[in-house]
Design a protein around this motif. Structure first.
Motif, PDB file in Angstrom:
ATOM      1  N   MET A 265      50.248  -9.022 -14.895  1.00  0.00           N
ATOM      2  CA  MET A 265      49.826 -10.439 -15.221  1.00  0.00           C
ATOM      3  C   MET A 265      49.215 -11.146 -14.080  1.00  0.00           C
ATOM      4  SD  MET A 265      50.951 -12.236 -17.844  1.00  0.00           S
ATOM      5  CE  MET A 265      51.802 -13.709 -17.662  1.00  0.00           C
ATOM      6  N   ILE A 266      48.397 -12.074 -14.204  1.00  0.00           N
ATOM      7  CA  ILE A 266      47.765 -13.082 -13.189  1.00  0.00           C
ATOM      8  C   ILE A 266      48.264 -14.304 -13.065  1.00  0.00           C
ATOM      9  CG2 ILE A 266      45.662 -13.964 -12.230  1.00  0.00           C
ATOM     10  CD1 ILE A 266      43.998 -11.877 -13.473  1.00  0.00           C
ATOM     11  N   ASP A 267      49.205 -14.671 -12.161  1.00  0.00           N
ATOM     12  CA  ASP A 267      49.914 -15.829 -12.348  1.00  0.00           C
ATOM     13  C   ASP A 267      49.217 -16.956 -11.435  1.00  0.00           C
ATOM     14  OD1 ASP A 267      50.455 -14.812 -10.039  1.00  0.00           O
ATOM     15  OD2 ASP A 267      52.919 -14.451 -10.729  1.00  0.00           O
ATOM     16  N   LYS A 268      49.722 -17.802 -11.248  1.00  0.00           N
ATOM     17  CA  LYS A 268      48.925 -18.960 -10.320  1.00  0.00           C
ATOM     18  C   LYS A 268      48.761 -18.550  -8.887  1.00  0.00           C
ATOM     19  CE  LYS A 268      48.748 -23.888  -9.287  1.00  0.00           C
ATOM     20  NZ  LYS A 268      49.042 -23.737  -8.045  1.00  0.00           N
ATOM     21  N   PRO A 269      50.050 -18.023  -8.201  1.00  0.00           N
ATOM     22  CA  PRO A 269      49.774 -17.497  -6.795  1.00  0.00           C
ATOM     23  C   PRO A 269      48.668 -16.860  -6.710  1.00  0.00           C
ATOM     24  CG  PRO A 269      52.017 -17.506  -7.497  1.00  0.00           C
ATOM     25  CD  PRO A 269      51.356 -18.028  -8.701  1.00  0.00           C
ATOM     26  N   ILE A 270      48.645 -15.627  -7.530  1.00  0.00           N
ATOM     27  CA  ILE A 270      47.378 -14.678  -7.455  1.00  0.00           C
ATOM     28  C   ILE A 270      45.899 -15.380  -7.591  1.00  0.00           C
ATOM     29  CG2 ILE A 270      46.363 -12.875  -8.642  1.00  0.00           C
ATOM     30  CD1 ILE A 270      49.002 -11.629  -9.095  1.00  0.00           C
ATOM     31  N   VAL A 271      46.146 -16.321  -8.643  1.00  0.00           N
ATOM     32  CA  VAL A 271      44.819 -17.255  -8.800  1.00  0.00           C
ATOM     33  C   VAL A 271      44.559 -18.046  -7.269  1.00  0.00           C
ATOM     34  CG1 VAL A 271      43.308 -18.929  -9.966  1.00  0.00           C
ATOM     35  CG2 VAL A 271      45.064 -17.182 -11.132  1.00  0.00           C
ATOM     36  N   ASP A 272      45.599 -18.583  -6.781  1.00  0.00           N
ATOM     37  CA  ASP A 272      45.400 -19.360  -5.677  1.00  0.00           C
ATOM     38  C   ASP A 272      44.723 -18.501  -4.519  1.00  0.00           C
ATOM     39  OD1 ASP A 272      46.101 -21.476  -6.949  1.00  0.00           O
ATOM     40  OD2 ASP A 272      48.004 -21.734  -6.098  1.00  0.00           O
ATOM     41  N   ARG A 273      45.475 -17.419  -4.334  1.00  0.00           N
ATOM     42  CA  ARG A 273      45.097 -16.392  -3.265  1.00  0.00           C
ATOM     43  C   ARG A 273      43.791 -16.168  -3.415  1.00  0.00           C
ATOM     44  NH1 ARG A 273      47.852 -12.908   0.283  1.00  0.00           N
ATOM     45  NH2 ARG A 273      49.895 -13.811  -0.165  1.00  0.00           N
ATOM     46  N   ALA A 274      43.175 -15.558  -4.639  1.00  0.00           N
ATOM     47  CA  ALA A 274      41.953 -15.155  -5.212  1.00  0.00           C
ATOM     48  C   ALA A 274      40.833 -16.273  -4.709  1.00  0.00           C
ATOM     49  CB  ALA A 274      41.925 -14.784  -6.567  1.00  0.00           C
ATOM     50  N   LYS A 275      41.173 -17.643  -4.877  1.00  0.00           N
ATOM     51  CA  LYS A 275      40.105 -18.838  -4.571  1.00  0.00           C
ATOM     52  C   LYS A 275      39.962 -18.760  -3.047  1.00  0.00           C
ATOM     53  CE  LYS A 275      40.897 -21.464  -8.706  1.00  0.00           C
ATOM     54  NZ  LYS A 275      41.637 -22.653  -9.181  1.00  0.00           N
ATOM     55  N   ARG A 276      41.137 -18.553  -2.249  1.00  0.00           N
ATOM     56  CA  ARG A 276      41.213 -18.679  -1.007  1.00  0.00           C
ATOM     57  C   ARG A 276      40.311 -17.571  -0.415  1.00  0.00           C
ATOM     58  NH1 ARG A 276      46.432 -20.110  -0.975  1.00  0.00           N
ATOM     59  NH2 ARG A 276      47.054 -18.085  -0.554  1.00  0.00           N
ATOM     60  N   VAL A 277      40.519 -16.289  -0.846  1.00  0.00           N
ATOM     61  CA  VAL A 277      39.712 -15.214  -0.428  1.00  0.00           C
ATOM     62  C   VAL A 277      38.237 -15.320  -0.532  1.00  0.00           C
ATOM     63  CG1 VAL A 277      39.374 -12.841  -0.743  1.00  0.00           C
ATOM     64  CG2 VAL A 277      41.306 -13.745  -0.414  1.00  0.00           C
ATOM     65  N   VAL A 278      38.029 -15.812  -1.831  1.00  0.00           N
ATOM     66  CA  VAL A 278      36.524 -16.016  -2.210  1.00  0.00           C
ATOM     67  C   VAL A 278      35.818 -17.175  -1.207  1.00  0.00           C
ATOM     68  CG1 VAL A 278      34.961 -16.977  -3.997  1.00  0.00           C
ATOM     69  CG2 VAL A 278      36.678 -15.107  -4.381  1.00  0.00           C
ATOM     70  N   GLU A 279      36.670 -18.169  -1.019  1.00  0.00           N
ATOM     71  CA  GLU A 279      36.156 -19.475  -0.416  1.00  0.00           C
ATOM     72  C   GLU A 279      35.882 -18.803   1.335  1.00  0.00           C
ATOM     73  OE1 GLU A 279      37.669 -23.812   1.170  1.00  0.00           O
ATOM     74  OE2 GLU A 279      38.680 -22.726  -0.660  1.00  0.00           O
ATOM     75  N   THR A 280      36.835 -18.089   1.871  1.00  0.00           N
ATOM     76  CA  THR A 280      36.641 -17.468   3.137  1.00  0.00           C
ATOM     77  C   THR A 280      35.452 -16.793   3.081  1.00  0.00           C
ATOM     78  OG1 THR A 280      39.062 -17.556   3.250  1.00  0.00           O
ATOM     79  CG2 THR A 280      38.134 -16.338   4.890  1.00  0.00           C
ATOM     80  N   ALA A 281      35.505 -15.759   2.039  1.00  0.00           N
ATOM     81  CA  ALA A 281      34.152 -14.848   2.178  1.00  0.00           C
ATOM     82  C   ALA A 281      32.842 -15.677   2.261  1.00  0.00           C
ATOM     83  CB  ALA A 281      34.334 -13.967   1.021  1.00  0.00           C
ATOM     84  N   LYS A 282      32.831 -16.604   1.288  1.00  0.00           N
ATOM     85  CA  LYS A 282      31.538 -17.575   1.484  1.00  0.00           C
ATOM     86  C   LYS A 282      31.379 -17.981   2.758  1.00  0.00           C
ATOM     87  CE  LYS A 282      31.414 -18.605  -3.568  1.00  0.00           C
ATOM     88  NZ  LYS A 282      31.712 -19.545  -4.399  1.00  0.00           N
ATOM     89  N   ILE A 283      32.444 -18.357   3.442  1.00  0.00           N
ATOM     90  CA  ILE A 283      32.174 -19.092   4.684  1.00  0.00           C
ATOM     91  C   ILE A 283      31.697 -18.197   5.724  1.00  0.00           C
ATOM     92  CG2 ILE A 283      33.146 -20.352   6.573  1.00  0.00           C
ATOM     93  CD1 ILE A 283      35.128 -21.661   4.583  1.00  0.00           C
ATOM     94  N   LEU A 284      32.075 -17.262   5.801  1.00  0.00           N
ATOM     95  CA  LEU A 284      31.924 -16.079   6.566  1.00  0.00           C
ATOM     96  C   LEU A 284      30.629 -15.089   6.229  1.00  0.00           C
ATOM     97  CD1 LEU A 284      35.429 -14.520   7.287  1.00  0.00           C
ATOM     98  CD2 LEU A 284      34.192 -16.135   8.590  1.00  0.00           C
TER      99      LEU A 284
END
Lengths: 292, 467, 91
Positions: A265-284
């Motif tokens: 199950m994908i719950d909110k913490p997993i989505v939030d984490r995924a968003k953070r990872v994608v954002e970080t990856a974009k910056i880097l």
């Protein structure tokens, strides 16, 4: 995005000359412990000239001598006109310290015709009392950008034996981290002090990242790449994050209430984490589905 | 007839040493060599004058040659490298006839084609038998490879082997073969082990050097040359050796198996051979004890002559098979010409060695150097001395960015794509000068004290005296 | 302004310079020793001179022992030496 913060001794012209080539996201020009008492004046002037002449291409932190010393005000007066991104006050023990600093910064900013509140603060917490007051320090001013743990002085204050594994600072790390996150600011981990142990450094940095720290300081340029590596998402993590976000989008499109990926199950913490990872990856500028 | 004679003097007399002759030396004993000084001292005692000396390199330990130049024992000098001590005296004009600087490949070619005529070759040998078979892998003065002495022994009118470790006949392997040897002398010591090779060669701890090395390794990664069969050469100093440290994980990650490592060999390259990163090492010079031991024990560690290493006159040489070489520089100019002969004040303190041979042979020649040394920028309008022509240099790597030779468009494209900080070389120059200021040019006043002979025999520059 | 006490700043490390300032004999005298004398001698002198001018010092003797310091370092060391000399005097 500050994964690594590299300490540069403030009275060393050769190191100042190359301070920004080692790949650190931020450099900390040090007027405090790296400078002997009889050279405080020289370092202050040298750092001023270096910052003006060398236009560093990293974020700039200047570590100043603690409140209560003769150097505190002279340091602030000299460094504010340099418009550093951050001031790092030392031996921060409570909120009064930060309030005093914030007021002084405001006064010096006005005096120099600078925009008010632009210079942020990364308090160095390195005493038992400071650890106890971590949350209040974090909330003491809007200028506080992140808390930084200094484990050497702290473990001495505890009368603890400092080890590479760091069991003795586990509490402080957790406390700093919790205080910082509760105040919605960043948390930076203490440097790893064995310059020659690159493996140990990577382990220590990875632990800090797993705990939740934003980044970690380095006392040697040789530690920078290991820290950057530890605090950057891996390709597998980035790929998974994109998968999560795509699954969610798909779920919304299909009007599904609950979405699962790989049987989980994908719950909110997993989505939030995924968003953070994608954002970080974009910056880097790191690869992921989007860049391929 | 026995070749074994009891003293150096006797060997020199028997070989017919007289005024006006040309004698030669190799430099495998590096800064621990006793033999060159020993021979010149004896020549002086014999009353011999006007000698030409062809030494593959001159180190600081050879400073007594300055007196032999002053008193007329030595009047001509050819070499591939000269340390700062003798270099200073030469630059100040101690010798009337200009020194001829050659390359490690150009020298054996000049010897083998008769351009250099050696009357007597003095071959310092860590061990030898009474017939003159010699190698460098045994004995208290073990230096490993003896590659630079091979052409000398073969082409000289007379060859004298000087050793401190006499072995039973037949000694094998024979780096120098008895077929070429006229006399053998045993002396107490041919050198000081401490100056010959170091224990292990340490990788630099200088963070700027490491940053440069990491970038150079990334250049190799994205160059397109890092494939199975990859061949590689690097020096022992500064950032050069450190490139190996960063190249290793890249080779591992990409699963690249190298064919050979070339050149002066360090224990770092020996480890890479042992760990399977390379199939072979081709060794013209050992830099440390680890390399000497490996040459002695590992059949995949092969000794090569200077001629096979780098000569432009042979049918093919190792450098012609080389993919990538890492080289240093004291100056690089806007045309990518490199100076490794003179320091910032115009004093001789080096020489090409294998610099221009490997740059010419390798598909990818990378210069690693800090953007500035103290206040001196590395990139200049025109190099003080042209050691290696810019047409053979591909990339300059500094701590603040890299520059690609404009002739190498495709390479440049690959490196930009790989995310490397590629600049125009003039931008690197400006970047440095914004910090250092623009240095005033050193006047090129005095008379010619040395000529730089490129590997093909043409003179590509002259070095002038400095007062 | 006259320098009446002597003071020093800097070090003999590479990339640094040692500046010694002491009472002069009626004017400004600058003596320079540098590893990059040929390339930067004049620029070193004008950098040191301009810092002295900023502090309006017209009577002092300055010894510069330069180990390849870039201009911002030279200027910092000169300024530190001046301020130390003035502080000595104020004591």
């Amino acid at each position: 995005m500050i994964r690594s913060l590299l300490f540069i001794p403030g009275n060393n012209p050769g190191m100042l000359l190359n301070a920004d080539v080692h790949g650190a996201d931020a450099i900390i020009l040090d007027l405090e412990d790296a400078v002997s008492p009889d050279q405080k004046d020289a370092a202050r002037i040298l750092v001023r000239n270096a910052v003006r002449a060398l236009s560093y291409n990293t974020q700039l932190v200047i570590r100043v001598n603690p409140l209560g010393t003769d150097y505190y005000l002279d340091d602030l007066k000299a460094v504010v006109p340099l418009k550093p991104d951050f001031i790092m006050p030392t031996k921060v023990d409570g909120e009064e310290y930060i309030k005093d600093l914030a007021e002084r910064l405001t006064a010096f900013e006005k005096e120099n015709g600078l925009e008010e509140g632009k210079i942020k603060i990364i308090p160095l917490i390195e005493t038992a009392e400071g650890i106890e007051n971590a949350f209040r320090i974090a909330k003491a001013s809007k200028r506080v950008f992140g808390l930084f743990l200094g484990a050497e002085d702290y473990s001495a204050d505890l009368r603890a034996h400092r080890t590479k594994e760091g069991d003795e600072i586990l509490y402080a790390r957790g406390r700093i981290l919790n205080a910082a996150r509760a105040a919605a600011i960043e948390a930076f981990d203490t440097p790893f002090t064995d310059v020659n142990d690159e493996e140990g450094l990577e382990k220590d940095a990875f632990l800090a990242r797993e705990m939740g720290f934003t980044g970690k300081a380095a006392i040697s340029p040789r530690h920078v790449s290991g820290i950057n590596k530890a605090f950057s998402p891996t390709k597998a993590e980035i790929d998974y994050a994109y998968e999560v976000l795509m699954a969610i989008e798909e779920g919304i499109r299909l009007g599904k209430g609950a979405v699962s990926l790989r049987g989980k199950m994908i719950d909110k913490p997993i989505v939030d984490r995924a968003k953070r990872v994608v954002e970080t990856a974009k910056i880097l500028g790191l690869g992921g589905y989007e860049n391929e | 007839m026995s070749k074994l004679v009891s003293t150096l003097r006797e060997a020199m007399e028997k070989a017919g040493l007289k005024s006006g002759m040309t004698i030669s030396f190799h430099h495998h004993l590096r800064n621990g060599d006793y033999v060159l000084n020993m021979v010149l001292e004896e020549a002086e005692k014999m009353g011999v004058r006007d000698l030409g000396v062809e030494a593959s390199s001159i180190f600081d330990v050879h400073a007594p040659i300055i007196d032999h130049i002053r008193n007329g024992v030595v009047t001509r000098l050819g070499t591939n490298y000269m340390g700062a001590k003798v270099g200073k005296a030469i630059t100040q004009g101690v010798m009337d006839t200009p020194v001829i600087f050659r390359t490690h490949g150009g020298r054996p070619n000049a010897i083998e084609t008769g351009k250099i005529k050696i009357d007597i070759a003095f071959v310092a040998a860590p061990c030898a038998d009474a017939a003159g078979n010699a190698n460098g892998i045994y004995g208290k003065s073990a230096c490993g490879s003896m590659g630079y002495a091979v052409s000398d022994a073969k082409c000289a009118q007379k060859t004298i082997v000087i050793t401190d470790t006499l072995m039973p006949y037949p000694l094998s392997p024979a780096s120098i073969e008895e077929t070429n040897v006229d006399f053998v002398v045993k002396v107490d010591e041919i050198g000081d082990a401490k100056g010959i090779v170091s224990g292990t060669t340490q990788i630099t701890r200088d963070p700027v050097g490491l940053k440069i090395a990491q970038t150079a390794a990334d250049v190799i990664r994205h160059s397109g040359y890092l494939e199975n069969g990859f061949s590689f050469q690097t020096g022992a100093g500064g950032a050069s050796l450190a490139v190996t440290k960063f190249l290793k994980p890249i080779m591992r990650e990409k699963g690249v198996k190298g064919s050979f490592g070339l050149g002066g060999i360090t224990s770092y390259m020996v480890d890479m051979l042992k760990e399977g990163y390379f199939e072979k090492l081709m060794d013209v010079q050992c830099f440390d004890l680890g390399a000497v031991a490996s040459l002695r024990e590992n059949p995949n560690h092969i000794e090569v002559s200077a001629s096979r290493y780098a000569s432009p006159g042979v049918k093919s040489a190792c450098v012609d098979h080389l993919d990538t070489v890492i080289l240093g520089a004291t100056q690089v100019d806007l045309d990518f010409n490199v100076n490794v002969h003179t320091d910032s004040n115009g004093f001789i303190m080096g020489g090409s060695g294998g610099h221009s041979d490997t740059a010419a042979g390798a598909k990818l020649a990378i210069i690693v150097a800090p953007l500035y040394r103290a206040r001196l920028p590395i990139v200049v309008d025109r190099v003080h001395t042209k050691s290696t022509p810019g047409s053979t240099v591909d990339v300059l790597v500094t701590q603040r960015g890299i520059a690609v030779n404009p002739e190498r468009e495709e390479l440049k494209r690959r490196l930009v794509k790989g995310g490397l900080p590629v600049f125009d070389i003039s931008e690197l120059k400006n970047l440095a000068e914004r910090v250092t200021g623009t240095p005033e040019e050193i006047s090129k006043g005095g008379r010619v004290v040395a000529k730089v002979e490129y590997r093909d025999g043409t003179i590509i520059d002259e070095i002038r005296s400095v007062e | 302004m006259k320098i009446s006490k002597s003071a020093a700043a800097g070090s003999m490390e590479s990339n640094d310079a040692m500046i010694l300032i002491e009472p002069g004999e009626g004017d400004v005298e600058i003596a320079i020793e540098s590893v990059v004398m040929r390339q930067f001698g004049k620029q070193i002198e004008s950098a040191v001179k301009s810092v002295l001018d900023e502090y309006e010092i017209d009577d002092a003797r300055v010894w510069v022992r330069d180990k390849g310091a870039v201009e911002c370092t030279l200027r910092a060391r000169t300024e530190t030496a001046i301020l130390r000399a003035l502080k000595e005097e104020a004591k």
